[in-house]
Design a protein around this motif. Structure first.
Motif, PDB file in Angstrom:
ATOM      1  N   ASP A   1       0.827  -1.212   0.000  1.00  0.00           N
ATOM      2  CA  ASP A   1       0.000   0.000   0.000  1.00  0.00           C
ATOM      3  C   ASP A   1       0.863   1.264   0.000  1.00  0.00           C
ATOM      4  OD1 ASP A   1      -2.351  -1.385  -0.098  1.00  0.00           O
ATOM      5  OD2 ASP A   1      -2.639  -1.417   2.078  1.00  0.00           O
ATOM      6  N   PHE A   2       2.007   1.183   0.661  1.00  0.00           N
ATOM      7  CA  PHE A   2       2.945   2.306   0.646  1.00  0.00           C
ATOM      8  C   PHE A   2       3.389   2.602  -0.788  1.00  0.00           C
ATOM      9  CE2 PHE A   2       7.448   3.680   0.673  1.00  0.00           C
ATOM     10  CZ  PHE A   2       7.333   4.875   1.361  1.00  0.00           C
ATOM     11  N   ILE A   3       3.759   1.557  -1.498  1.00  0.00           N
ATOM     12  CA  ILE A   3       4.245   1.716  -2.874  1.00  0.00           C
ATOM     13  C   ILE A   3       3.145   2.293  -3.770  1.00  0.00           C
ATOM     14  CG2 ILE A   3       4.962   0.399  -4.923  1.00  0.00           C
ATOM     15  CD1 ILE A   3       6.441  -1.500  -2.926  1.00  0.00           C
ATOM     16  N   ARG A   4       1.942   1.777  -3.597  1.00  0.00           N
ATOM     17  CA  ARG A   4       0.843   2.208  -4.470  1.00  0.00           C
ATOM     18  C   ARG A   4       0.273   3.569  -4.065  1.00  0.00           C
ATOM     19  NH1 ARG A   4      -1.879  -1.141  -7.734  1.00  0.00           N
ATOM     20  NH2 ARG A   4      -3.837  -0.105  -7.201  1.00  0.00           N
ATOM     21  N   HIS A   5      -0.035   3.724  -2.774  1.00  0.00           N
ATOM     22  CA  HIS A   5      -0.783   4.909  -2.359  1.00  0.00           C
ATOM     23  C   HIS A   5       0.095   6.087  -1.975  1.00  0.00           C
ATOM     24  CE1 HIS A   5      -4.016   1.726  -1.256  1.00  0.00           C
ATOM     25  NE2 HIS A   5      -3.970   1.962  -2.546  1.00  0.00           N
ATOM     26  N   GLU A   6       1.231   5.803  -1.338  1.00  0.00           N
ATOM     27  CA  GLU A   6       2.103   6.901  -0.911  1.00  0.00           C
ATOM     28  C   GLU A   6       3.007   7.347  -2.057  1.00  0.00           C
ATOM     29  OE1 GLU A   6       2.374   8.545   2.087  1.00  0.00           O
ATOM     30  OE2 GLU A   6       0.558   7.490   2.726  1.00  0.00           O
ATOM     31  N   LEU A   7       3.513   6.380  -2.827  1.00  0.00           N
ATOM     32  CA  LEU A   7       4.446   6.732  -3.902  1.00  0.00           C
ATOM     33  C   LEU A   7       3.754   6.821  -5.264  1.00  0.00           C
ATOM     34  CD1 LEU A   7       7.563   4.556  -2.896  1.00  0.00           C
ATOM     35  CD2 LEU A   7       6.830   6.796  -2.031  1.00  0.00           C
ATOM     36  N   GLY A   8       2.525   6.343  -5.355  1.00  0.00           N
ATOM     37  CA  GLY A   8       1.788   6.421  -6.628  1.00  0.00           C
ATOM     38  C   GLY A   8       2.320   5.468  -7.678  1.00  0.00           C
ATOM     39  N   LEU A   9       3.089   4.473  -7.256  1.00  0.00           N
ATOM     40  CA  LEU A   9       3.621   3.502  -8.221  1.00  0.00           C
ATOM     41  C   LEU A   9       2.652   2.319  -8.282  1.00  0.00           C
ATOM     42  CD1 LEU A   9       7.363   3.688  -7.115  1.00  0.00           C
ATOM     43  CD2 LEU A   9       6.364   4.629  -9.211  1.00  0.00           C
ATOM     44  N   THR A  10       1.657   2.454  -9.164  1.00  0.00           N
ATOM     45  CA  THR A  10       0.551   1.503  -9.158  1.00  0.00           C
ATOM     46  C   THR A  10       0.811   0.282 -10.050  1.00  0.00           C
ATOM     47  OG1 THR A  10      -0.506   2.875 -10.813  1.00  0.00           O
ATOM     48  CG2 THR A  10      -1.229   3.170  -8.533  1.00  0.00           C
ATOM     49  N   GLY A  11       2.041   0.165 -10.539  1.00  0.00           N
ATOM     50  CA  GLY A  11       2.390  -1.028 -11.308  1.00  0.00           C
ATOM     51  C   GLY A  11       2.412  -2.271 -10.435  1.00  0.00           C
ATOM     52  N   THR A  12       2.741  -2.106  -9.177  1.00  0.00           N
ATOM     53  CA  THR A  12       2.703  -3.232  -8.229  1.00  0.00           C
ATOM     54  C   THR A  12       1.242  -3.511  -7.896  1.00  0.00           C
ATOM     55  OG1 THR A  12       4.848  -2.638  -7.303  1.00  0.00           O
ATOM     56  CG2 THR A  12       3.430  -4.030  -5.947  1.00  0.00           C
ATOM     57  N   HIS A  13       0.776  -4.706  -8.253  1.00  0.00           N
ATOM     58  CA  HIS A  13      -0.645  -5.011  -8.067  1.00  0.00           C
ATOM     59  C   HIS A  13      -0.883  -5.756  -6.765  1.00  0.00           C
ATOM     60  CE1 HIS A  13      -1.534  -4.616 -12.656  1.00  0.00           C
ATOM     61  NE2 HIS A  13      -1.262  -3.466 -12.069  1.00  0.00           N
ATOM     62  N   VAL A  14      -2.095  -5.601  -6.265  1.00  0.00           N
ATOM     63  CA  VAL A  14      -2.467  -6.244  -5.006  1.00  0.00           C
ATOM     64  C   VAL A  14      -3.622  -7.202  -5.295  1.00  0.00           C
ATOM     65  CG1 VAL A  14      -3.506  -5.832  -2.754  1.00  0.00           C
ATOM     66  CG2 VAL A  14      -1.634  -4.380  -3.535  1.00  0.00           C
ATOM     67  N   GLY A  15      -3.383  -8.480  -5.101  1.00  0.00           N
ATOM     68  CA  GLY A  15      -4.416  -9.469  -5.382  1.00  0.00           C
ATOM     69  C   GLY A  15      -5.053  -9.987  -4.115  1.00  0.00           C
ATOM     70  N   CYS A  16      -4.347 -10.865  -3.417  1.00  0.00           N
ATOM     71  CA  CYS A  16      -4.957 -11.585  -2.286  1.00  0.00           C
ATOM     72  C   CYS A  16      -4.681 -10.937  -0.947  1.00  0.00           C
ATOM     73  CB  CYS A  16      -4.480 -13.026  -2.266  1.00  0.00           C
ATOM     74  SG  CYS A  16      -2.745 -13.204  -1.760  1.00  0.00           S
ATOM     75  N   GLU A  17      -3.601 -10.180  -0.851  1.00  0.00           N
ATOM     76  CA  GLU A  17      -3.161  -9.559   0.400  1.00  0.00           C
ATOM     77  C   GLU A  17      -2.914 -10.559   1.531  1.00  0.00           C
ATOM     78  OE1 GLU A  17      -5.955  -6.082   0.836  1.00  0.00           O
ATOM     79  OE2 GLU A  17      -4.009  -5.095   0.951  1.00  0.00           O
ATOM     80  N   HIS A  18      -2.630 -11.790   1.202  1.00  0.00           N
ATOM     81  CA  HIS A  18      -2.143 -12.675   2.258  1.00  0.00           C
ATOM     82  C   HIS A  18      -1.068 -13.635   1.763  1.00  0.00           C
ATOM     83  CE1 HIS A  18      -5.561 -15.026   0.698  1.00  0.00           C
ATOM     84  NE2 HIS A  18      -5.027 -16.107   1.233  1.00  0.00           N
ATOM     85  N   GLY A  19      -0.342 -13.195   0.746  1.00  0.00           N
ATOM     86  CA  GLY A  19       0.870 -13.910   0.389  1.00  0.00           C
ATOM     87  C   GLY A  19       0.681 -15.140  -0.471  1.00  0.00           C
ATOM     88  N   VAL A  20      -0.446 -15.238  -1.154  1.00  0.00           N
ATOM     89  CA  VAL A  20      -0.695 -16.439  -1.956  1.00  0.00           C
ATOM     90  C   VAL A  20      -0.566 -16.179  -3.455  1.00  0.00           C
ATOM     91  CG1 VAL A  20      -2.462 -18.123  -2.596  1.00  0.00           C
ATOM     92  CG2 VAL A  20      -2.120 -17.541  -0.205  1.00  0.00           C
TER      93      VAL A  20
END
Lengths: 294, 162
Positions: B28-47
């Motif tokens: 979330d830091f990478i996406r929301h604080e830095l605006g680098l939205t290339g890193t995607h968030v799928g499951c949010e529990h490491g799967v």
């Protein structure tokens, strides 16, 4: 899927970490690799008030030979370091064979050896490995330190003998006994997934070629790593013929384990896997102990 | 309990200084604080592996780390792969040419997983490739084209280094 708030501490020495554990006791969780803890926090299954992050304590990240010919692995050593260690490959071949089965490369880059042991997930390989080889866990607190035998360390579902103020700081692996053989067998749906069943085997043959000191530990079939004592009794003092191994594996499946059913596999299927994997593991371990290439 | 911590993190060669709550996930830091939205968030529990980044050069899941843990460390995200906006990295090019993606949601995670893998193992077998990507889920391709893309990338990298 966002973790609840917590107070964060990142001590840079073990003393500082033990002091924090003494202060915060029950409310604190140790953050090692975080590969299980942060996932459970994201789900809000865990909501520790305090996190004590050990990642800034370099002295906990070591792999050293012991005077007895075994190895000492620091609790914060990453799985990938254990996997790639020449010392481990030489002194603990069963562990070397086990490491690639632990989760996926990204998890092994971050997850820690001590973290996996302390988490005591019943489906995880390392607790079963540690019981098979009679490893010992070093628990430290402000009150002092103690070595805990693997057989006494794992006491139930995600439960260990650790006191609330204790941290696992290292794990001691004994040297491979003379005339011993080992094998690790696992079935998972996808490489790196949690094992449906896995078995860690270490046994010794005496001068006459009869089995002595058989250690067969399973994961995925109980509330913790399960030591197959009934199967070991079948083998003890016997030459490991195909018939004896078959009988021991059958006893392991019928008497030593009581697997649960879940979405991944039924109890009956897991029992079947115990039989099949025990047979394979015992056969390979006996062959290695007899000096054969496997 | 609103603890706020100052961190400085190098991401794709740029030093960022931010103040964050300890519970902020690195993803979330990478996406929301830095605006680098290339890193995607799928499951949010490491799967699922979609949020994989390079942390000090090693592929890790950014949803299983806190941003505060990245203080004084170096991160590379998918935005840091290509040398300039006009060119793709050889691995990205291979994914494009070999149809290694359809919807593309999982792709950044695959790329960041495979970048260090190919650096360590420049001539991998099919089996090694499948093992390397075992921690990344793709619901479109059935993985066949991804394996093809990795082999093509390996060939491209060999060509450009010889």
């Amino acid at each position: 899927m966002k973790p609840p708030p917590f107070a964060y501490h990142a001590p840079t020495t073990l003393d500082e970490a033990l002091q924090l554990m003494a202060e915060h006791g029950y409310g604190a969780k140790v953050l090692a690799g975080g590969q299980s803890l942060i996932a459970t926090m994201n789900f809000r299954l865990a909501a520790p008030a305090v996190l004590i992050d050990l990642n800034k304590i370099p002295e906990l990240s070591i792999i050293q030979p012991t005077a007895e010919g075994g190895a000492l692995v620091g609790a914060m050593t990453r799985h990938v370091q254990v996997e790639q260690s020449e010392l481990i490959a030489r002194t603990a071949p069963l562990l070397h064979a086990t490491m690639p089965h632990i989760a996926h490369p990204q998890i092994r880059n971050r997850g820690t050896f001590g973290g996996s042991i302390a988490h005591a997930d019943p489906a995880a390989e390392l607790p079963a490995f540690l019981r098979a080889v009679r490893g010992q866990v070093l628990a430290q607190s402000r009150r002092g330190q103690r070595w805990i035998d693997a057989d006494d360390f794992f006491i139930g579902l995600f439960s260990t003998a650790l006191e609330p103020d204790e941290i696992v700081t290292a794990v001691r692996l004994p040297a491979m006994p003379a005339r011993s053989g080992w094998s690790m067998q696992e079935l998972s749906r996808r490489h790196g997934d949690f094992a449906l069943v896995a078995v860690e085997a270490l046994l010794t043959l005496d001068a006459d070629g009869a089995c002595d000191d058989v250690r067969l530990a399973f994961c995925g079939v109980g509330e913790g790593p399960v030591l197959a004592t009934a199967a070991a009794a079948v083998l003890q003092g016997q030459r490991p013929t195909a018939e004896v191994i078959e009988a021991a594996a059958a006893i392991a499946a019928s008497d030593d384990v009581d697997p649960h059913s879940d979405v991944h596999a039924t109890s009956a299927y897991r029992r079947h896997l115990v039989d099949v994997l025990a047979k394979r593991a015992l056969t390979a371990a006996c062959a290695r102990a007899a000096g054969e290439e496997v | 309990m609103n603890q706020i911590m100052k961190i400085s993190v190098t991401v794709n060669g740029v030093l960022y200084e931010r103040s964050v709550e300890p519970r902020l996930l690195l993803s979330d830091f990478i996406r929301h604080e830095l605006g680098l939205t290339g890193t995607h968030v799928g499951c949010e529990h490491g799967v699922c592996g979609a949020c994989t980044i390079l942390f000090d050069g090693a592929a890790v899941r950014s949803c299983l780390m806190f941003a505060v843990q990245a203080d004084a460390h170096e991160i590379v995200t998918v935005e840091g792969l290509s040398p300039d906006p006009q060119h793709l990295d050889a691995l990205q090019e291979a994914f494009w040419e070999a149809h290694g993606l359809q919807c593309g949601f999982c792709t950044p995670g695959f790329l960041m997983t495979l970048k260090p893998f190919l650096a360590q193992n420049p001539d991998p077998s099919d089996e090694e490739i499948r093992e390397a990507i075992s921690g990344n889920l793709c619901r479109c391709t059935g993985y066949e084209h991804i394996v093809d893309a990795v082999k093509l990338a390996a060939a491209k990298m060999k060509e450009s280094s010889s």
